[in-house]
Design a protein around this motif. Sequence first.
Motif, PDB file in Angstrom:
ATOM      1  N   ASN A  75      15.817 -21.398  90.082  1.00  0.00           N
ATOM      2  CA  ASN A  75      15.567 -21.587  88.657  1.00  0.00           C
ATOM      3  C   ASN A  75      15.435 -20.215  88.025  1.00  0.00           C
ATOM      4  O   ASN A  75      15.546 -19.196  88.695  1.00  0.00           O
ATOM      5  CB  ASN A  75      14.313 -22.439  88.443  1.00  0.00           C
ATOM      6  N   ALA A  76      15.196 -20.181  86.741  1.00  0.00           N
ATOM      7  CA  ALA A  76      15.095 -18.913  86.012  1.00  0.00           C
ATOM      8  C   ALA A  76      13.646 -18.589  85.685  1.00  0.00           C
ATOM      9  O   ALA A  76      13.324 -18.148  84.596  1.00  0.00           O
ATOM     10  CB  ALA A  76      15.930 -18.991  84.729  1.00  0.00           C
ATOM     11  N   ILE A  77      12.772 -18.799  86.652  1.00  0.00           N
ATOM     12  CA  ILE A  77      11.346 -18.563  86.451  1.00  0.00           C
ATOM     13  C   ILE A  77      11.051 -17.097  86.681  1.00  0.00           C
ATOM     14  O   ILE A  77      11.350 -16.551  87.741  1.00  0.00           O
ATOM     15  CB  ILE A  77      10.511 -19.443  87.394  1.00  0.00           C
ATOM     16  N   GLY A  78      10.461 -16.478  85.669  1.00  0.00           N
ATOM     17  CA  GLY A  78      10.113 -15.068  85.750  1.00  0.00           C
ATOM     18  C   GLY A  78       8.637 -14.880  86.045  1.00  0.00           C
ATOM     19  O   GLY A  78       7.946 -15.787  86.519  1.00  0.00           O
ATOM     20  N   GLU A  79       8.149 -13.710  85.717  1.00  0.00           N
ATOM     21  CA  GLU A  79       6.767 -13.351  86.034  1.00  0.00           C
ATOM     22  C   GLU A  79       5.752 -14.262  85.341  1.00  0.00           C
ATOM     23  O   GLU A  79       4.776 -14.693  85.965  1.00  0.00           O
ATOM     24  CB  GLU A  79       6.505 -11.891  85.652  1.00  0.00           C
ATOM     25  N   ALA A  80       5.956 -14.567  84.070  1.00  0.00           N
ATOM     26  CA  ALA A  80       4.986 -15.396  83.335  1.00  0.00           C
ATOM     27  C   ALA A  80       4.902 -16.800  83.924  1.00  0.00           C
ATOM     28  O   ALA A  80       3.809 -17.344  84.104  1.00  0.00           O
ATOM     29  CB  ALA A  80       5.358 -15.466  81.861  1.00  0.00           C
ATOM     30  N   GLY A  81       6.038 -17.395  84.231  1.00  0.00           N
ATOM     31  CA  GLY A  81       6.044 -18.733  84.822  1.00  0.00           C
ATOM     32  C   GLY A  81       5.450 -18.735  86.218  1.00  0.00           C
ATOM     33  O   GLY A  81       4.697 -19.644  86.581  1.00  0.00           O
ATOM     34  N   ALA A  82       5.795 -17.724  87.007  1.00  0.00           N
ATOM     35  CA  ALA A  82       5.260 -17.617  88.363  1.00  0.00           C
ATOM     36  C   ALA A  82       3.744 -17.421  88.335  1.00  0.00           C
ATOM     37  O   ALA A  82       3.020 -18.005  89.150  1.00  0.00           O
ATOM     38  CB  ALA A  82       5.935 -16.470  89.103  1.00  0.00           C
ATOM     39  N   THR A  83       3.262 -16.644  87.379  1.00  0.00           N
ATOM     40  CA  THR A  83       1.827 -16.432  87.247  1.00  0.00           C
ATOM     41  C   THR A  83       1.114 -17.732  86.875  1.00  0.00           C
ATOM     42  O   THR A  83       0.055 -18.051  87.426  1.00  0.00           O
ATOM     43  CB  THR A  83       1.532 -15.340  86.202  1.00  0.00           C
ATOM     44  N   ALA A  84       1.695 -18.502  85.958  1.00  0.00           N
ATOM     45  CA  ALA A  84       1.101 -19.787  85.569  1.00  0.00           C
ATOM     46  C   ALA A  84       1.042 -20.728  86.768  1.00  0.00           C
ATOM     47  O   ALA A  84       0.027 -21.402  86.998  1.00  0.00           O
ATOM     48  CB  ALA A  84       1.900 -20.415  84.429  1.00  0.00           C
ATOM     49  N   LEU A  85       2.109 -20.782  87.552  1.00  0.00           N
ATOM     50  CA  LEU A  85       2.130 -21.643  88.734  1.00  0.00           C
ATOM     51  C   LEU A  85       1.134 -21.165  89.791  1.00  0.00           C
ATOM     52  O   LEU A  85       0.428 -21.977  90.396  1.00  0.00           O
ATOM     53  CB  LEU A  85       3.542 -21.702  89.317  1.00  0.00           C
TER      54      LEU A  85
END
Length: 93
Positions: A75-85
């Motif tokens: 997917n196109a998950i970057g730093e912000a999305g990875a941090t939220a997860l």
Amino acid sequence: LPPCAAATLVRLSLAENAAAERTAAAVCERLLAPRGTALAVLDLFANRINDRGATALAAALAHNTTVRVLNLGRNAIGEAGATALATMLRDNR
């Protein structure tokens, strides 16, 4: 999906659906809302989910106790999305 289907669904694969944020939003709305869902496996592999979609999933999963397997590969998950997860995983034990 009607609410009754969300209550009995155990495994959902939307892999390579390429629906991006629409996929994440629909999953959050229908399957991860607290109404007795039995969902244990959620496969969202290769759906172009970005930081916004990942953050929405993390928020929904923060109150979910049944999902044990979540596939967000390719997917196109970057730093912000990875941090939220990561924060959700840390807090939701």
